[in-house]
Design a protein around this motif. Structure first.
Motif, mmCIF file in Angstrom:
data_model
loop_
_atom_site.group_PDB
_atom_site.id
_atom_site.type_symbol
_atom_site.label_atom_id
_atom_site.label_comp_id
_atom_site.label_asym_id
_atom_site.label_seq_id
_atom_site.Cartn_x
_atom_site.Cartn_y
_atom_site.Cartn_z
ATOM 1 N N ARG A 67 50.191 73.635 -52.053
ATOM 2 C CA ARG A 67 51.432 74.417 -51.921
ATOM 3 C C ARG A 67 51.133 75.919 -51.881
ATOM 4 N NH1 ARG A 67 53.814 70.972 -49.663
ATOM 5 N NH2 ARG A 67 54.583 69.142 -50.736
ATOM 6 N N GLN A 122 59.097 63.875 -57.054
ATOM 7 C CA GLN A 122 59.284 65.318 -57.217
ATOM 8 C C GLN A 122 58.537 66.088 -56.125
ATOM 9 O OE1 GLN A 122 57.810 65.783 -61.209
ATOM 10 N NE2 GLN A 122 59.792 65.321 -62.160
ATOM 11 N N LYS A 126 60.221 68.547 -53.235
ATOM 12 C CA LYS A 126 59.784 69.920 -52.998
ATOM 13 C C LYS A 126 59.411 70.118 -51.534
ATOM 14 C CE LYS A 126 58.046 71.017 -57.641
ATOM 15 N NZ LYS A 126 56.837 71.327 -58.459
ATOM 16 N N GLU A 130 60.998 72.830 -48.835
ATOM 17 C CA GLU A 130 60.220 73.805 -48.074
ATOM 18 C C GLU A 130 60.475 73.676 -46.575
ATOM 19 O OE1 GLU A 130 58.622 76.344 -49.354
ATOM 20 O OE2 GLU A 130 59.284 75.588 -51.307
#
Length: 207
Positions: A67, A122, A126, A130
């Motif tokens: 990330r 999770q 995410k 994004e």
């Protein structure tokens, strides 16, 4: 004291990543990881009471690292949304090649347990967030015409993962879990991304 514990955990996670990257989760023992870190097995179990807990933190650590690379690429990019999406696919493909055994296993037996399922959910959420940011940027720039950004983003993430999963299953069926098809998966993901982009592309229509 917590800082020392965190530092020790970082050493353990780093050692575990090296082991898992070569042998996968199942074939790596806690004893081997303890030997790599040069601590007793009992000491290792003080920090990680079972392998599932360690796998959880390994996946979290590797994903966080990806990330950070992803966000750095997004911040530096001056490209259009479509070119940025393709660049992000290149980044993820390189990431999967580097951590291929982790990628193989996180889609197999190890994520069936509740703790890892929660973590993977999770991570998925995410990822959708994004992608939604990128799609919204495309809408704001009149590059894309999307009515429901979140729903479209979720579908895009599912499609990319589905293409990746097909590539993994091909390896499983042939019994040769190698990295040779990662490039083929990447190309299919890029082709699918272009198809989706062309369908969502904003077209000015004279009134």
């Amino acid at each position: 004291m917590s800082t020392n514990n965190d530092n020790k955990k970082e050493f353990i996670i780093a050692a575990a990543i090296r082991r898992f990257a070569h042998y996968g989760f199942s074939k790596t023992t806690m004893n081997e990881i303890a030997e790599d870190v040069k601590i007793t097995k009992a000491n290792l179990y003080y920090y990680y009471p079972d392998k599932t807990t360690l796998v959880h933190d390994v996946i979290l650590s590797v994903t966080d690292d990806f990330r950070k690379q992803e966000q750095d690429l997004i911040k530096k990019s001056k490209s259009s949304v479509i070119n940025l999406l393709l660049d992000l696919l290149d980044l993820k493909s390189a990431f999967i090649e580097r951590h291929y055994m982790l990628h193989m296993n996180e889609n197999m037996e190890w994520i069936k347990g509740a703790p890892l399922q929660t973590l993977m959910r999770q991570i998925h959420e995410k990822e959708v967030i994004e992608v939604a940011k990128l799609f919204q940027k495309g809408v704001d720039n009149k590059e894309l015409a999307i009515e429901d950004v979140h729903k479209t983003s979720e579908m895009y993430v599912y499609l990319m993962k589905s293409i990746g999963l097909v590539g993994i299953l091909c390896d499983v069926f042939t019994g040769i879990p190698t990295q040779c098809n990662v490039g083929d998966v990447l190309q299919k993901q890029k082709d699918a991304t272009m198809l989706i982009y062309n369908g969502l592309k904003f077209n000015t229509v004279s009134n």
